[in-house]
Design a protein around this motif. Sequence first.
Motif, mmCIF file in Angstrom:
data_model
loop_
_atom_site.group_PDB
_atom_site.id
_atom_site.type_symbol
_atom_site.label_atom_id
_atom_site.label_comp_id
_atom_site.label_asym_id
_atom_site.label_seq_id
_atom_site.Cartn_x
_atom_site.Cartn_y
_atom_site.Cartn_z
ATOM 1 N N PHE A 112 0.797 -1.221 0.000
ATOM 2 C CA PHE A 112 0.000 0.000 0.000
ATOM 3 C C PHE A 112 0.840 1.287 0.000
ATOM 4 C CE2 PHE A 112 -3.114 -3.097 1.527
ATOM 5 C CZ PHE A 112 -4.240 -2.714 0.823
ATOM 6 N N GLU A 113 2.130 1.171 0.262
ATOM 7 C CA GLU A 113 3.043 2.320 0.269
ATOM 8 C C GLU A 113 2.524 3.465 1.145
ATOM 9 O OE1 GLU A 113 4.008 3.541 -3.707
ATOM 10 O OE2 GLU A 113 4.584 1.516 -4.345
ATOM 11 N N PRO A 114 2.415 3.215 2.465
ATOM 12 C CA PRO A 114 1.901 4.251 3.367
ATOM 13 C C PRO A 114 2.832 5.459 3.463
ATOM 14 C CG PRO A 114 2.840 2.427 4.610
ATOM 15 C CD PRO A 114 2.807 1.991 3.179
ATOM 16 N N ARG A 115 2.232 6.641 3.493
ATOM 17 C CA ARG A 115 2.980 7.886 3.606
ATOM 18 C C ARG A 115 2.382 8.721 4.728
ATOM 19 N NH1 ARG A 115 2.719 9.038 -2.938
ATOM 20 N NH2 ARG A 115 3.904 7.170 -3.565
ATOM 21 N N ALA A 116 3.213 9.064 5.699
ATOM 22 C CA ALA A 116 2.735 9.823 6.851
ATOM 23 C C ALA A 116 2.424 11.258 6.447
ATOM 24 C CB ALA A 116 3.782 9.805 7.958
ATOM 25 N N GLU A 117 1.309 11.776 6.962
ATOM 26 C CA GLU A 117 0.933 13.158 6.728
ATOM 27 C C GLU A 117 1.273 13.996 7.952
ATOM 28 O OE1 GLU A 117 -2.673 13.398 3.784
ATOM 29 O OE2 GLU A 117 -3.265 12.178 5.514
ATOM 30 N N ASP A 118 1.337 15.305 7.755
ATOM 31 C CA ASP A 118 1.731 16.200 8.844
ATOM 32 C C ASP A 118 0.797 16.123 10.042
ATOM 33 O OD1 ASP A 118 3.864 17.044 7.331
ATOM 34 O OD2 ASP A 118 2.853 18.834 6.559
ATOM 35 N N ASP A 119 -0.474 15.812 9.799
ATOM 36 C CA ASP A 119 -1.434 15.768 10.906
ATOM 37 C C ASP A 119 -1.468 14.419 11.618
ATOM 38 O OD1 ASP A 119 -2.636 14.129 9.057
ATOM 39 O OD2 ASP A 119 -4.538 15.215 8.981
ATOM 40 N N GLY A 120 -0.569 13.501 11.225
ATOM 41 C CA GLY A 120 -0.528 12.185 11.848
ATOM 42 C C GLY A 120 -1.307 11.132 11.103
ATOM 43 N N GLY A 121 -1.977 11.534 10.029
ATOM 44 C CA GLY A 121 -2.709 10.575 9.222
ATOM 45 C C GLY A 121 -1.795 9.797 8.289
ATOM 46 N N ILE A 122 -2.379 8.867 7.572
ATOM 47 C CA ILE A 122 -1.622 8.049 6.619
ATOM 48 C C ILE A 122 -2.366 8.045 5.294
ATOM 49 C CG2 ILE A 122 -0.689 5.763 6.089
ATOM 50 C CD1 ILE A 122 -0.686 5.168 9.089
ATOM 51 N N VAL A 123 -1.687 8.440 4.230
ATOM 52 C CA VAL A 123 -2.243 8.346 2.890
ATOM 53 C C VAL A 123 -1.510 7.221 2.170
ATOM 54 C CG1 VAL A 123 -0.629 9.995 1.841
ATOM 55 C CG2 VAL A 123 -2.903 9.666 0.839
ATOM 56 N N GLU A 150 -3.169 7.426 -4.073
ATOM 57 C CA GLU A 150 -3.435 6.500 -5.176
ATOM 58 C C GLU A 150 -4.391 5.397 -4.752
ATOM 59 O OE1 GLU A 150 -2.374 7.013 -8.213
ATOM 60 O OE2 GLU A 150 -1.344 8.829 -7.567
ATOM 61 N N CYS A 151 -4.991 5.542 -3.574
ATOM 62 C CA CYS A 151 -5.897 4.521 -3.049
ATOM 63 C C CYS A 151 -7.151 5.201 -2.541
ATOM 64 C CB CYS A 151 -5.197 3.751 -1.921
ATOM 65 S SG CYS A 151 -6.181 2.414 -1.208
ATOM 66 N N CYS A 152 -8.251 4.476 -2.547
ATOM 67 C CA CYS A 152 -9.551 5.042 -2.183
ATOM 68 C C CYS A 152 -9.769 5.119 -0.679
ATOM 69 C CB CYS A 152 -10.674 4.238 -2.832
ATOM 70 S SG CYS A 152 -10.686 2.494 -2.338
ATOM 71 N N VAL A 153 -8.764 4.757 0.103
ATOM 72 C CA VAL A 153 -8.888 4.719 1.555
ATOM 73 C C VAL A 153 -7.707 5.446 2.178
ATOM 74 C CG1 VAL A 153 -8.957 3.187 3.575
ATOM 75 C CG2 VAL A 153 -10.141 2.526 1.480
ATOM 76 N N ARG A 154 -7.952 6.067 3.318
ATOM 77 C CA ARG A 154 -6.854 6.681 4.064
ATOM 78 C C ARG A 154 -7.081 6.454 5.549
ATOM 79 N NH1 ARG A 154 -7.090 12.670 2.385
ATOM 80 N NH2 ARG A 154 -5.072 12.759 3.424
ATOM 81 N N ALA A 155 -6.047 6.640 6.339
ATOM 82 C CA ALA A 155 -6.151 6.533 7.795
ATOM 83 C C ALA A 155 -6.030 7.933 8.369
ATOM 84 C CB ALA A 155 -5.052 5.631 8.346
ATOM 85 N N VAL A 156 -7.069 8.384 9.052
ATOM 86 C CA VAL A 156 -7.054 9.716 9.647
ATOM 87 C C VAL A 156 -6.812 9.594 11.147
ATOM 88 C CG1 VAL A 156 -8.582 10.639 7.873
ATOM 89 C CG2 VAL A 156 -9.558 9.755 10.004
ATOM 90 N N PRO A 157 -6.123 10.564 11.742
ATOM 91 C CA PRO A 157 -5.843 10.463 13.171
ATOM 92 C C PRO A 157 -7.110 10.614 14.011
ATOM 93 C CG PRO A 157 -5.151 12.593 12.304
ATOM 94 C CD PRO A 157 -5.551 11.751 11.117
ATOM 95 N N VAL A 158 -7.168 9.835 15.074
ATOM 96 C CA VAL A 158 -8.286 9.950 16.003
ATOM 97 C C VAL A 158 -8.101 11.228 16.813
ATOM 98 C CG1 VAL A 158 -9.386 8.894 18.022
ATOM 99 C CG2 VAL A 158 -8.577 7.450 16.146
ATOM 100 N N PRO A 159 -9.102 12.089 16.893
ATOM 101 C CA PRO A 159 -8.969 13.340 17.646
ATOM 102 C C PRO A 159 -8.594 13.068 19.094
ATOM 103 C CG PRO A 159 -10.967 13.354 16.323
ATOM 104 C CD PRO A 159 -10.433 11.961 16.262
ATOM 105 N N GLN A 160 -7.670 13.880 19.595
ATOM 106 C CA GLN A 160 -7.249 13.735 20.979
ATOM 107 C C GLN A 160 -8.220 14.483 21.908
ATOM 108 O OE1 GLN A 160 -4.552 11.828 21.971
ATOM 109 N NE2 GLN A 160 -4.622 11.215 19.792
#
Length: 226
Positions: A155-166, A213-223
């Motif tokens: 899936f080639e995960p890439r970390a985003e600045d907000d802690g999410g994963i695209v 490049e994928c239809c899904v992403r991982a967003v950070p859970v709000p603290q």
Amino acid sequence: MSSPPPLPERVSAVATLDDPVRRSLYELVSQSPVPLGRDAAASTLGLSRSTTAFHLDRLAEVGLLAVEFRRLSGKTGPGAGRPAKLYSRADGEICISVPARQYDLAGELMAAAISESGQSGEPVLDTLARVAAHAGRAIGAASADLSSALTANGFEPRAEDDGGIVLGNCPFHRLAETHTAVVCSLNYQLLCGIADGAGDAAHTIVADPDAGECCVRAVPVPQIPQ
């Protein structure tokens, strides 16, 4: 469902066949209805026994051939001689695609869903969602964390600045182009299962057709403020 071997190992195995002698030996063993010994292989291809043994063992070392030991005379006990080393094509498959694709995984999930749906009467798409989530949990549980599970499965995960994963790659790309709704649903449930199995509580898996490049992403859970 286990993850495929690391890409360097798969590339090394396939590259082994670039040698014409090894390729000829692999084809000879693959076409033989019975396991083949060194002497028979050497005689058939007109090679020395030592050269044949070296190349056969190299093919076995990278997982392309399986090895067994058996006395060809059929005799047992003292005086029967040493067992011969025999080679046959390995049962496993070595697949390489660049970028990484997981069409075999998609096929396994769909076949399992169709089979279970036929037995239970549950709608096949509902069954597919359940089967994909179950497979994802197994993948996640076998991984150190969510990111390593995503990496191992292309899936080639890439970390985003907000802690999410695209995700930089869709392992089901060609299927998703022609069967978008089915494959994206499968993918979503698989990734939800992976996150669950990996014990990741820091992210929520969401459907997002515009993410990477994928239809899904991982967003950070709000603290929650303390």
